[in-house]
Write an enzyme that holds these catalytic residues in place. Structure first.
Site, short mmCIF file in Angstrom:
data_model
loop_
_atom_site.label_atom_id
_atom_site.label_comp_id
_atom_site.label_asym_id
_atom_site.label_seq_id
_atom_site.Cartn_x
_atom_site.Cartn_y
_atom_site.Cartn_z
CG LEU A 1 -6.07 -9.70 1.72
CD1 LEU A 1 -6.56 -10.55 1.00
CD2 LEU A 1 -4.53 -10.62 2.53
CG ASN B 1 7.23 -2.24 -1.46
OD1 ASN B 1 7.77 -2.99 -2.95
ND2 ASN B 1 5.98 -2.49 -1.09
#
Length: 395
Positions: free
Chosen positions: A307, A211
């Site tokens: 996460l 990205n």
């Protein structure tokens, strides 16, 4: 009303100082200018005086001013010193503690906070000497903004452009706001884990899925936390950025490698998960995929959710902070993500513009208590504010 001493350095970007003065005056601040010899080749004392409605100072050898120790008065009467633009030469002289002209003498004599907005050629900004000088200034307590990225007067493209006057004005007002009274190193003895940058998921030996994350926000946060005394471990994806002073850096490439590095770095008191980990990976081909072999079909496999895994794991940090990069309904999506991931805070931002790779960011801090909207700020100011908030939460 705050009193700002604006030092205008050399370079074509000096013309933007005029707009900066206009913005600051419109916001009710008093502005006094010091114009360097280099800056005088691009703007005149008359222009700055007319806009600031105050005298412009240009020489260390002015008999009338220096009979009254003018450089000392200038350095002490201001609430904030701002250098914009700051050339590579001026940064080097500041870092070296030189005092050969009025600007550097004022900067060396001051006991007030200093904010610097650099502007120079991309190769000069990325040169090891400039990187070293910026690190020295930041370790000395000087707030150095990240330059903007874009086309330059020399025809090259990259980071090095002076931040826009509006961004500098916002950074000035942020620097002028009183901060909560904390110890000088409120995070001393704390271990903070930060992730930053993208991940590269290989398709074959020469291609990968990635990205647009530059890593600049995560690196700025790691540096800000270290300046508050934390022991910082920075797990970085593949980016070309200098390691912040006082930070231990671990370089990785893929999401799987980042998950392993995060697990190895635990335990931590705080984790700030800024990295934009690729959601998907593939089983890479052993050899380069050729165009003539037909249209390749890529089977996307989910990457580990670092996460969520950290939130649910037995070694969950006391304060766990995630980031949400959104392109629409930013707060709504980030609110859902905070609950879904099981984290304490989410820092949300709209990345539909120039945030990824740019020098500024507009963020929203989502906690169990609600949403806090921050104005558009340079990424180093976002980092400083967030580090301050983390210190307050822990103390």
């Amino acid at each position: 009303m705050s009193r700002i001493l604006l030092i205008v350095g050399g370079g074509i970007a000096a013309y933007k100082a005029c707009e900066l003065i206009r913005l600051l005056r419109r916001r009710g601040h008093a502005v006094r200018c010091v114009l360097t010899e280099g800056g005088s080749h691009f703007v005149t004392p008359m222009s700055l005086a007319a806009l600031s409605e105050d005298k412009v100072y240009t020489s260390l050898w002015d008999l009338k001013d220096e009979a009254e120790m003018g450089h000392i008065q200038l350095s002490r009467e201001a609430d904030l010193l701002v250098v914009a633009p700051a050339s590579a030469d001026l940064l080097a002289r500041m870092a070296g503690g030189q005092a050969g002209d009025l600007a550097t003498t004022v900067l060396l004599a001051t006991d007030k906070p200093v904010l610097v907005a650099p502007a120079m050629n991309v190769r000069m900004w990325q040169h090891a000497a400039t990187v070293r000088n910026v690190a020295t200034l930041r370790s000395d307590g000087v707030k150095v903004m990240e330059p903007d990225e874009g086309a330059m007067a020399c025809g090259e493209f990259g980071p090095g452009r002076l931040p826009e006057p509006l961004a500098i004005a916002d950074a000035i007002e942020a620097a002028l706001k009183p901060q909560a009274q904390l110890p000088t190193r409120p995070l001393a003895g704390r271990h903070v884990l930060v992730t930053a940058g993208p991940t590269h998921e290989p398709i074959d030996p020469v291609r990968y899925i990635a990205n647009r994350s530059s890593g600049r926000q995560g690196f700025a946060i790691a540096g800000a936390l270290a300046r508050l005394g934390a022991r910082v471990t920075l797990v970085a994806g593949p980016v070309d950025l200098p390691t912040p002073v006082g930070v231990t850096r671990v370089d990785v490439e893929t999401g799987g490698q980042m998950a392993e590095a995060v697990d190895t770095a635990l335990p931590a008191d705080v984790a700030v998960m800024v990295a934009a980990v690729a959601d998907w990976r593939v089983d890479p081909a052993a050899q380069k995929i050729k165009k003539g072999a037909g249209e390749p079909a890529l089977r996307l496999l989910p990457n580990p959710d670092i996460l969520a895994g950290l939130a649910a794991g037995p070694r969950r940090p006391r304060l766990l902070i995630g980031f949400a990069a959104e392109t629409e309904r930013v707060v709504e999506h980030a609110t859902a993500k905070r609950v879904r991931k099981g984290v304490d805070w989410i820092v949300a931002n709209d990345v539909s513009g120039d945030v990824m790779g740019g020098g500024a960011n507009t963020v929203h801090i989502l906690t169990a208590d609600g949403v806090e909207d921050w104005p558009r700020l340079p990424k180093d100011e976002v980092a400083a504010r967030l580090a301050q908030r983390i210190a307050e939460a822990l103390t």
